[in-house]
Write a protein that holds these residues in place. Structure first.
Motif, PDB file in Angstrom:
ATOM      1  N   THR A   1     -37.841 -15.685 -14.023  1.00 15.65           N
ATOM      2  CA  THR A   1     -37.428 -14.838 -13.009  1.00 15.65           C
ATOM      3  C   THR A   1     -37.791 -13.248 -13.406  1.00 15.65           C
ATOM      4  O   THR A   1     -37.932 -12.615 -12.608  1.00 15.65           O
ATOM      5  CB  THR A   1     -35.751 -14.802 -13.088  1.00 15.65           C
TER       6      THR A   1
ATOM      7  N   ILE B   1     -30.325 -10.355  -9.853  1.00 16.79           N
ATOM      8  CA  ILE B   1     -30.650 -11.911 -10.169  1.00 16.79           C
ATOM      9  C   ILE B   1     -30.822 -12.707  -9.049  1.00 16.79           C
ATOM     10  O   ILE B   1     -32.020 -13.232  -8.938  1.00 16.79           O
ATOM     11  CB  ILE B   1     -29.669 -12.396 -11.442  1.00 16.79           C
TER      12      ILE B   1
ATOM     13  N   PHE C   1     -34.238 -14.456  -8.782  1.00 16.23           N
ATOM     14  CA  PHE C   1     -34.252 -15.636  -9.184  1.00 16.23           C
ATOM     15  C   PHE C   1     -35.687 -16.694  -9.014  1.00 16.23           C
ATOM     16  O   PHE C   1     -35.860 -16.604  -7.649  1.00 16.23           O
ATOM     17  CB  PHE C   1     -33.235 -16.408  -8.755  1.00 16.23           C
ATOM     18  N   HIS C   2     -36.003 -17.180  -9.767  1.00 15.96           N
ATOM     19  CA  HIS C   2     -37.591 -18.186  -9.713  1.00 15.96           C
ATOM     20  C   HIS C   2     -37.363 -19.055 -10.687  1.00 15.96           C
ATOM     21  O   HIS C   2     -37.036 -18.963 -11.818  1.00 15.96           O
ATOM     22  CB  HIS C   2     -38.634 -17.059  -9.933  1.00 15.96           C
TER      23      HIS C   2
END
Length: 273
Positions: free
Chosen positions: A127, A206, A210-211
């Motif tokens: 992220t 976030i 977000f990843h």
């Protein structure tokens, strides 16, 4: 009014049980006109048939059947040889969760048993990487119009990310029209648990970056090795391994299908056997 049948006496019952075929026909009912039952005609023919009428072929078949029956006589024993039984299937009886958590553990402990700290740490790193990638790709477009401040603050620990996931789970249970409604001051909309867990702006940041996958190892959709689930494969592999480690399937399983609501486009490459 129909005429009732006469009950048979004890002597007549004994006569039926012990009498020959000829004597049975002497017993009759008081009702007249009953049809004659000739279902035993074939049986009486067989019983009354003279054994001398059998052909040589019939006698040969009878002798072969008798010899075959004598050859395959069963043998009984009270001793059991365990070596002939496959005990592997019987040693693992039952099924269900496998873990060392003490009795009375909280729901979060079970969740972290499957969604481990290492998995959350990997998401934290990915992220932060994706946020830096977006910053480097868009900062040149923002500076000419006066947008110089980059609001993103990197995630420093996994506890903050766990708080973010907790809010996502709450949103799946207590559904509201918009995300910002969870932080609303309106008592009909606001969620106190969400407010105490994380600030709204931080959650939105976030949520935006977000990843799960590592952006540096991602490939273009035009690459021959690209497939739809590539980004999720590392995460799903860890999750699948944790489920296999902490749960033993039951001996009897019923596999059913599930449908997930989806509003995007479905590509043919996303279908797997």
């Amino acid at each position: 009014m129909s005429k009732r049948k006469r009950e048979l006496t004890k002597e007549e019952i004994e006569a039926i049980l012990l009498a020959s075929d000829d004597s049975v026909s002497d017993l009759s009912s008081e009702d007249v006109g009953w049809p004659v039952d000739d279902s035993l005609a074939d049986v009486s023919f067989i019983l009354n048939n003279d054994p001398g009428d059998e052909t040589d072929e019939d006698q040969a078949n009878d002798e072969e059947a008798a010899n075959s029956a004598s050859t395959f006589k069963p043998s009984w024993t009270e001793q059991m040889e365990n070596g002939q039984i496959d005990l592997k299937q019987h040693q693992k009886y039952g099924g269900g969760p496998k873990h060392n958590l003490p009795v009375g553990s909280e729901a979060g402990d079970y969740f972290k048993m499957l969604f481990t700290n290492d998995m959350c740490e990997k998401i934290r790193e990915n992220t932060n990487k994706y946020a830096e990638f977006v910053k480097s790709a868009t900062i040149d477009k923002w500076e000419p119009i006066g947008v110089k401040k980059w609001r993103w603050k990197p995630i420093e620990d996994i506890e903050e990310l766990f708080s973010f996931i907790a809010i996502i789970l709450i949103m799946g249970i207590a559904k509201l029209p918009r995300i910002k409604d969870y932080w609303s001051s309106n008592p009909l909309l606001g969620n106190d648990k969400v407010k105490r867990t994380m600030a709204r702006d931080r959650f939105v940041d976030i949520y935006r970056f977000f990843h799960i996958s590592d952006r540096e190892n991602e490939v273009s959709p035009n690459d021959p090795s690209f497939y739809m689930m590539r980004k999720l494969d590392p995460f799903m592999s860890c999750l699948r391994s944790n489920f296999q480690m902490h749960f033993e399937p039951y001996p009897q399983l019923s596999v059913d299908e599930a449908t997930v609501k989806y509003r995007g486009q479905i590509r043919h490459s996303a279908i797997y056997a």
